[in-house]
Design a protein around this motif. Structure first.
Motif, mmCIF file in Angstrom:
data_model
loop_
_atom_site.group_PDB
_atom_site.id
_atom_site.type_symbol
_atom_site.label_atom_id
_atom_site.label_comp_id
_atom_site.label_asym_id
_atom_site.label_seq_id
_atom_site.Cartn_x
_atom_site.Cartn_y
_atom_site.Cartn_z
ATOM 1 N N PHE A 60 22.261 48.308 31.431
ATOM 2 C CA PHE A 60 23.431 49.179 31.496
ATOM 3 C C PHE A 60 24.056 49.199 32.887
ATOM 4 C CE2 PHE A 60 22.008 52.120 27.791
ATOM 5 C CZ PHE A 60 22.195 51.055 26.942
ATOM 6 N N ASP A 62 24.972 46.746 34.673
ATOM 7 C CA ASP A 62 26.093 45.802 34.732
ATOM 8 C C ASP A 62 27.379 46.454 34.261
ATOM 9 O OD1 ASP A 62 24.250 44.100 35.552
ATOM 10 O OD2 ASP A 62 24.167 42.883 33.729
ATOM 11 N N ILE A 65 28.796 48.312 37.055
ATOM 12 C CA ILE A 65 29.430 47.451 38.062
ATOM 13 C C ILE A 65 30.830 47.055 37.594
ATOM 14 C CG2 ILE A 65 29.315 45.225 39.209
ATOM 15 C CD1 ILE A 65 26.321 45.372 39.074
ATOM 16 N N ILE A 66 30.940 46.626 36.331
ATOM 17 C CA ILE A 66 32.237 46.174 35.825
ATOM 18 C C ILE A 66 33.216 47.338 35.784
ATOM 19 C CG2 ILE A 66 33.414 45.165 33.854
ATOM 20 C CD1 ILE A 66 30.886 43.625 33.299
ATOM 21 N N ILE A 69 34.658 47.917 39.208
ATOM 22 C CA ILE A 69 35.696 46.954 39.586
ATOM 23 C C ILE A 69 37.005 47.268 38.874
ATOM 24 C CG2 ILE A 69 36.362 44.549 39.400
ATOM 25 C CD1 ILE A 69 33.442 43.838 39.707
ATOM 26 N N ILE A 70 36.923 47.474 37.534
ATOM 27 C CA ILE A 70 38.138 47.617 36.748
ATOM 28 C C ILE A 70 38.847 48.927 37.064
ATOM 29 C CG2 ILE A 70 39.058 47.617 34.407
ATOM 30 C CD1 ILE A 70 37.867 44.996 35.063
ATOM 31 N N PHE A 72 38.789 50.601 39.831
ATOM 32 C CA PHE A 72 39.437 50.487 41.143
ATOM 33 C C PHE A 72 40.799 49.807 40.995
ATOM 34 C CE2 PHE A 72 40.139 47.464 44.667
ATOM 35 C CZ PHE A 72 40.531 48.381 45.611
ATOM 36 N N LEU A 73 40.808 48.727 40.207
ATOM 37 C CA LEU A 73 42.065 48.008 39.998
ATOM 38 C C LEU A 73 43.090 48.895 39.285
ATOM 39 C CD1 LEU A 73 43.185 45.163 40.426
ATOM 40 C CD2 LEU A 73 42.687 44.754 38.045
ATOM 41 N N VAL A 76 44.605 51.274 41.746
ATOM 42 C CA VAL A 76 45.548 50.562 42.609
ATOM 43 C C VAL A 76 46.865 50.331 41.877
ATOM 44 C CG1 VAL A 76 45.976 48.345 43.706
ATOM 45 C CG2 VAL A 76 43.817 49.478 44.056
ATOM 46 N N ALA A 77 46.779 49.942 40.591
ATOM 47 C CA ALA A 77 48.006 49.671 39.837
ATOM 48 C C ALA A 77 48.812 50.954 39.646
ATOM 49 C CB ALA A 77 47.663 49.054 38.488
ATOM 50 N N TYR A 80 50.567 51.767 42.812
ATOM 51 C CA TYR A 80 51.689 50.840 42.990
ATOM 52 C C TYR A 80 52.932 51.345 42.247
ATOM 53 C CZ TYR A 80 54.035 46.290 42.625
ATOM 54 O OH TYR A 80 54.926 45.274 42.678
ATOM 55 N N TYR A 81 52.725 51.759 40.985
ATOM 56 C CA TYR A 81 53.882 52.227 40.211
ATOM 57 C C TYR A 81 54.366 53.589 40.665
ATOM 58 C CZ TYR A 81 53.751 48.158 37.393
ATOM 59 O OH TYR A 81 53.821 46.858 37.007
ATOM 60 N N GLU A 83 54.427 54.567 43.770
ATOM 61 C CA GLU A 83 55.253 54.339 44.953
ATOM 62 C C GLU A 83 56.616 53.787 44.572
ATOM 63 O OE1 GLU A 83 53.745 52.039 48.049
ATOM 64 O OE2 GLU A 83 52.847 53.773 49.029
ATOM 65 N N MET B 18 34.667 38.990 43.454
ATOM 66 C CA MET B 18 34.831 39.240 42.025
ATOM 67 C C MET B 18 34.826 37.939 41.243
ATOM 68 S SD MET B 18 37.541 42.331 42.247
ATOM 69 C CE MET B 18 37.914 42.578 40.535
ATOM 70 N N PHE B 21 31.273 36.959 40.882
ATOM 71 C CA PHE B 21 30.639 37.814 39.885
ATOM 72 C C PHE B 21 31.034 37.386 38.473
ATOM 73 C CE2 PHE B 21 30.392 41.927 37.560
ATOM 74 C CZ PHE B 21 29.023 42.068 37.650
ATOM 75 N N ILE B 33 23.584 40.315 28.712
ATOM 76 C CA ILE B 33 24.951 40.834 28.759
ATOM 77 C C ILE B 33 25.835 39.903 29.568
ATOM 78 C CG2 ILE B 33 26.344 42.785 29.521
ATOM 79 C CD1 ILE B 33 23.907 44.491 29.119
ATOM 80 N N LEU B 49 44.412 41.622 41.205
ATOM 81 C CA LEU B 49 44.310 42.440 42.423
ATOM 82 C C LEU B 49 45.006 41.727 43.573
ATOM 83 C CD1 LEU B 49 43.052 44.854 43.927
ATOM 84 C CD2 LEU B 49 41.072 43.435 44.338
ATOM 85 N N ILE B 52 48.773 42.023 43.051
ATOM 86 C CA ILE B 52 49.341 43.332 43.386
ATOM 87 C C ILE B 52 49.331 43.528 44.896
ATOM 88 C CG2 ILE B 52 48.901 45.813 43.261
ATOM 89 C CD1 ILE B 52 47.945 45.445 40.446
#
Lengths: 86, 139
Positions: A60, A62, A65-66, A69-70, A72-73, A76-77, A80-81, A83, B18, B21, B33, B49, B52
């Motif tokens: 679990f 992993d 971790i994913i 990452i997602i 955070f992105l 950020v997106a 961005y919108y 701003e 990334m 990874f 997994i 990323l 952007i």
């Protein structure tokens, strides 16, 4: 003893999720909602990690971790919108 | 619009991590997994990323080939992994494995080729959609 500790950890994380959801639903401004969404994903990550440790399921981690990452992105997106709108 | 220096600097270091990874997820994915789809999504989000943080045009020059070519190559790889067993007289999509595992990659076989195909299809489709949207908006 340890069981009580685990219940406390999961209860605190759940309470955090509830409060973050209240902030997400009530607003009042769009940046508040974006931050609440970010907080919810971080709390979900904490939930997954706590669950993985409690029930000894290293797979679990992993997912956490994913999700890190997602989400955070995603934040950020959103930023961005936000701003671009101003 | 002003670009954030912090984000651009962080993206330059985060993107390679990334991507590594995503390859790790791709190679581990047969019994544990991971797999081509998740790996492809992580790779696509790493590239996005970069897009952007720096600019969609920089992302376009970073990609060696057109996204639609990536989709075609991925589908071709997946089809090849299905057709290879047919050449040896087995049913379509039978898993063929090399006897000796390779040092870093591990066991190699047609399922890995199929997963690599899925990886490229996912990266290609996501890049295709997002680059079209970003470039439409920049006009």
């Amino acid at each position: 003893m340890t069981d009580a500790l685990w219940i406390l950890i999961l209860a605190l994380l759940s309470a955090g999720l509830v409060f973050a959801f209240i902030r997400l639903a009530r607003g009042p401004y769009l940046p508040d909602r974006v931050i609440a969404l970010d907080l919810i994903s971080i709390l979900a990550m904490g939930f997954i990690v706590a669950y993985a440790v409690r029930f000894d399921q290293p797979n679990f981690l992993d997912v956490a971790i994913i999700l890190a990452i997602i989400s955070f992105l995603g934040t950020v997106a959103f930023a961005y919108y936000l701003e671009r709108r101003v | 619009m002003k670009r954030s220096i912090l984000l651009a600097t962080a993206a330059r270091y985060l993107m390679p991590l990334m991507l590594i990874f995503s390859v790790f997820l791709l190679l581990r994915g047969h019994n544990e997994i991971g797999g081509g789809f998740v790996g492809g999504l992580v790779a696509a989000s790493a590239l996005m990323l970069y897009g952007i943080a720096i600019s969609p045009a920089a992302l376009r020059t970073l990609l060696p080939v057109e996204p639609r070519l990536l989709v075609g190559l991925g589908l071709l790889a997946a089809l090849t992994s299905g057709l290879l067993p047919v050449l040896t007289g087995r049913p379509f999509l039978t898993g063929l494995w090399l006897k000796t595992p390779l040092p870093v990659i591990g066991k190699v076989g047609t399922p890995l080729l199929f997963d690599t195909g899925v990886y490229f299809v996912v990266v290609g489709v996501v890049m295709w959609i997002l680059l079209s949207l970003a470039e439409e908006e920049a006009k």
